[in-house]
Design a protein around this motif. Structure first.
Motif, PDB file in Angstrom:
ATOM      1  N   GLU A 466       0.832  -1.200   0.000  1.00  0.00           N
ATOM      2  CA  GLU A 466       0.000   0.000   0.000  1.00  0.00           C
ATOM      3  C   GLU A 466       0.867   1.252   0.000  1.00  0.00           C
ATOM      4  O   GLU A 466       1.869   1.338   0.712  1.00  0.00           O
ATOM      5  N   GLY A 467       0.473   2.209  -0.811  1.00  0.00           N
ATOM      6  CA  GLY A 467       1.199   3.469  -0.879  1.00  0.00           C
ATOM      7  C   GLY A 467       2.172   3.551  -2.038  1.00  0.00           C
ATOM      8  O   GLY A 467       2.573   4.651  -2.439  1.00  0.00           O
ATOM      9  N   PHE A 468       2.565   2.389  -2.582  1.00  0.00           N
ATOM     10  CA  PHE A 468       3.485   2.374  -3.716  1.00  0.00           C
ATOM     11  C   PHE A 468       2.703   2.060  -4.986  1.00  0.00           C
ATOM     12  O   PHE A 468       1.943   1.087  -5.029  1.00  0.00           O
ATOM     13  N   THR A 469       2.862   2.887  -6.003  1.00  0.00           N
ATOM     14  CA  THR A 469       2.167   2.669  -7.271  1.00  0.00           C
ATOM     15  C   THR A 469       3.123   2.947  -8.418  1.00  0.00           C
ATOM     16  O   THR A 469       4.085   3.711  -8.279  1.00  0.00           O
ATOM     17  N   TYR A 470       2.827   2.313  -9.558  1.00  0.00           N
ATOM     18  CA  TYR A 470       3.593   2.636 -10.767  1.00  0.00           C
ATOM     19  C   TYR A 470       2.779   2.272 -12.000  1.00  0.00           C
ATOM     20  O   TYR A 470       1.814   1.504 -11.927  1.00  0.00           O
ATOM     21  N   GLN A 471       3.178   2.848 -13.129  1.00  0.00           N
ATOM     22  CA  GLN A 471       2.583   2.544 -14.423  1.00  0.00           C
ATOM     23  C   GLN A 471       3.654   1.929 -15.321  1.00  0.00           C
ATOM     24  O   GLN A 471       4.847   2.206 -15.165  1.00  0.00           O
ATOM     25  N   TYR A 472       3.189   1.101 -16.263  1.00  0.00           N
ATOM     26  CA  TYR A 472       4.143   0.549 -17.227  1.00  0.00           C
ATOM     27  C   TYR A 472       3.479   0.442 -18.594  1.00  0.00           C
ATOM     28  O   TYR A 472       2.256   0.392 -18.716  1.00  0.00           O
ATOM     29  N   ASP A 473       4.328   0.404 -19.622  1.00  0.00           N
ATOM     30  CA  ASP A 473       3.864   0.351 -21.007  1.00  0.00           C
ATOM     31  C   ASP A 473       4.712  -0.673 -21.752  1.00  0.00           C
ATOM     32  O   ASP A 473       5.910  -0.466 -21.974  1.00  0.00           O
ATOM     33  N   LEU A 474       4.091  -1.800 -22.142  1.00  0.00           N
ATOM     34  CA  LEU A 474       4.818  -2.878 -22.819  1.00  0.00           C
ATOM     35  C   LEU A 474       5.169  -2.529 -24.265  1.00  0.00           C
ATOM     36  O   LEU A 474       5.911  -3.280 -24.908  1.00  0.00           O
ATOM     37  N   ARG A 475       4.649  -1.431 -24.752  1.00  0.00           N
ATOM     38  CA  ARG A 475       5.013  -1.001 -26.101  1.00  0.00           C
ATOM     39  C   ARG A 475       6.391  -0.347 -26.126  1.00  0.00           C
ATOM     40  O   ARG A 475       6.984  -0.184 -27.179  1.00  0.00           O
ATOM     41  N   VAL A 557      -0.575  -0.170 -12.822  1.00  0.00           N
ATOM     42  CA  VAL A 557      -1.432   0.255 -13.937  1.00  0.00           C
ATOM     43  C   VAL A 557      -0.687   0.053 -15.248  1.00  0.00           C
ATOM     44  O   VAL A 557       0.414   0.578 -15.437  1.00  0.00           O
ATOM     45  N   ARG A 558      -1.317  -0.683 -16.145  1.00  0.00           N
ATOM     46  CA  ARG A 558      -0.744  -0.865 -17.476  1.00  0.00           C
ATOM     47  C   ARG A 558      -1.318   0.172 -18.429  1.00  0.00           C
ATOM     48  O   ARG A 558      -2.540   0.312 -18.545  1.00  0.00           O
ATOM     49  N   VAL A 559      -0.434   0.883 -19.099  1.00  0.00           N
ATOM     50  CA  VAL A 559      -0.847   1.877 -20.090  1.00  0.00           C
ATOM     51  C   VAL A 559      -1.051   1.168 -21.417  1.00  0.00           C
ATOM     52  O   VAL A 559      -0.168   0.469 -21.907  1.00  0.00           O
TER      53      VAL A 559
END
Length: 560
Positions: A466-475, A557-559
């Motif tokens: 909890e408290g840690f978040t990130y986004q990623y993009d496989l493209r 979160v996946r972009v």
């Protein structure tokens, strides 16, 4: 005893198959083997869903359990008293609570009762280190987990079956840690069973537990033994290999030709005199042919057994035919084995009182490890949060958890109360928590290690607290897939240092996450993951915020 209609159908099918089996011709002898792999301490039957060849609809049955295995083996030994039961590793480790709480001694005792003769060692046999593995093999109570060893049935005499490992070498003595092979005899024929474990064991076992051991090439280790075995009059060789493959074929298809995975190149390198490879590790049921060799595996957890027939030419002392089928161990389909049933009742009686003790009430009837098409699961979040909770006294700000370390859904009983046994089923390894410093840049690099190569294949994303978040993009190209990453809403600073908690397996670079090993100011807390989970669940109940609900907002979160 009453049988279900399906049980009777299974029995009839087995009788029909037995009648169609290849019969030895004059001058040949038929050897019957039964193989098991990846039991993982499953002493009791559980749900198993499957569909065989020609079956369009899956069925779910209760399968496995040592009582069921014992009944099947008892029936098959009536057909052939010289039948040999052998294994392909991971008999123990990552076990349900009923076995894990007693250092897996009940499972080893059950395998002795079933008449197991030999098994290759698996990677999970190293989960508690070489000292514990050798204790389980040879006996004694001097154990790194003294709170469990010799507590089930008093003094521990060791396994009666032999663990085999041709490719595991002590770096100091240059000798095998365990016997590389064992010669057994059936119908007057000598059969050499050669054991090996995947050469990449170091990537899936905590490094401290295999310090001083070297894992060599599987095929090379097996092949160099054949001249020695031939001098002893052996012409029949069976490889017990804890390495696995995958196929789209049904578990009972005879025989698939599309086997893939790390197992295949090993089989292709084996000496042509080897006609049978009994495999494990991938938990897949299959019967496949690779370069003229039959390769088998019987799923996991005792859900099925492989029945194998070798036809040996007595004059040449060589295998002239090999055949196999995988048989589902449906509960009730094979009659009863009073000895196995009594043994299981004893284990249950000893364990259930302790395992039934309540831990805490949670918000839902079950917390699943199923990500349901996403990257995080409710249980992954919960375990990561518990890891953070356990590491807080050591300054932990972020916690990570590997999905492979979460072994079962967190079930509850009446009133959504979690018992000790239900919690232990989730985290059976007894890992401890390590807290370390990683910079923001190192955390980003760590997250990039979740994907392999240009195809962006993942071993399962790390679960985050909890408290840690990130986004990623496989493209994006490799090394540039992680986008925004923040802690409590504040973007990570590449140059800042953060306190990170993880289990000791991950902390040593396990599961191919070498960045963890670069952490500094390490605190080996000695806090077991299961204790952190239990304490966290209890605290949440005490604070009237019972655990178990998925977070309102995703952490990963996946972009698209």
């Amino acid at each position: 005893m009453k049988f279900s209609p399906h049980s009777l159908a299974v029995a009839a099918a087995l009788i029909a198959l037995a009648g169609c089996a290849t019969r030895p011709t004059e001058g040949t002898t038929e050897i019957n083997l039964v193989a098991i792999n990846d039991l993982h301490g499953h002493l009791e039957a559980d749900k198993f869903t499957y569909a065989g060849v020609g079956e369009k609809k899956e069925r779910t049955v209760q399968a496995g359990g040592i009582d069921t295995l014992g009944a099947a083996l008892q029936a098959w030994r009536k057909e052939d008293r010289e039948l040999l039961l052998v294994g392909a590793g991971d008999m123990i480790g990552a076990s349900p609570a009923l076995s894990a709480m007693w250092a897996d001694e009940p499972t080893i005792g059950a395998l002795d009762l079933l008449g197991l003769q030999v098994s290759s060692v698996g990677n999970h046999e190293f989960d508690q280190g070489r000292i514990e593995l050798l204790r389980q093999q040879k006996g004694g109570c001097a154990s790194p987990r003294a709170e469990k060893a010799c507590k089930f049935d008093g003094a521990w005499g060791g396994a009666k079956f032999d663990y085999l490992a041709a490719n595991v070498i002590d770096a100091n003595t240059r000798k095998p840690l365990l016997p590389p092979y064992r010669i057994l005899e059936s119908k007057g024929v000598k059969i050499a069973f050669i054991g090996a474990v995947l050469k990449d064991t170091a990537e899936v076992v905590a490094s401290a537990n295999i310090a001083g051991l070297q894992f060599g090439d599987e095929a090379e280790a097996v092949n160099r033994l054949l001249p020695e075995l031939r001098k002893q009059g052996v012409g029949v060789f069976v490889v017990l290999l804890h390495q696995g493959g995958r196929t789209a074929a049904e578990f009972d298809k005879q025989y698939c030709d599309d086997l893939e995975g790390d197992l295949v190149p090993v089989v292709r390198k084996l000496d042509p005199a080897i006609k049978l490879v009994i495999s494990g590790h991938s938990h897949k049921g299959y019967l496949c042919k690779v370069d003229g060799k039959l390769v088998t595996q019987a799923q996991m957890g005792g859900h099925m057994l492989s029945r194998i027939k070798l036809v040996v030419d007595r004059q040449t002392n060589q295998v002239v035919d090999v055949s196999a089928r995988n048989v589902v161990m449906e509960k009730g389909a094979f009659g009863s084995d009073p000895r196995a049933e009594a043994y299981l009742a004893k284990v249950r009686q000893r364990g259930n009182a302790e395992l039934a003790k309540p831990v805490a009430r949670i918000a839902v009837p079950a917390v699943t490890r199923d990500a349901k098409g996403g990257d995080e699961s409710a249980l992954g979040n919960l375990v990561a949060d518990a890891t953070l909770f356990g590491g807080r006294p050591y300054g932990a700000q972020i916690a990570f958890m590997n999905t492979g370390g979460i072994r079962a859904t967190l079930e509850t009983g009446e009133g959504n109360v979690v018992s000790k046994g239900q919690a232990l089923a989730v985290l059976p390894f007894g890992n401890t928590t390590t807290v370390m410093n990683l910079t923001g840049a190192q955390i980003r690099a760590l997250l990039e290690q979740q994907w392999v190569g240009d195809k962006a294949e993942t071993r399962g994303l790390l679960q985050v607290s909890e408290g840690f978040t990130y986004q990623y993009d496989l493209r994006k190209p490799a090394g540039q897939r992680v986008l925004e990453a923040s802690l409590n809403g504040i973007p990570l600073d590449d140059n800042a240092s953060y306190r990170v908690a993880a289990n000791n397996f991950l902390a040593e670079g396990g599961d191919a996450f070498p960045m963890f090993a670069k952490g500094t100011n390490r605190a080996e807390t000695g806090i077991r993951d299961i204790d952190s989970l239990n304490a966290y669940l209890a605290r949440r109940e005490q604070d009237q915020k019972p655990a178990g609900l998925a977070p309102a907002q995703p952490r990963i979160v996946r972009v698209r």
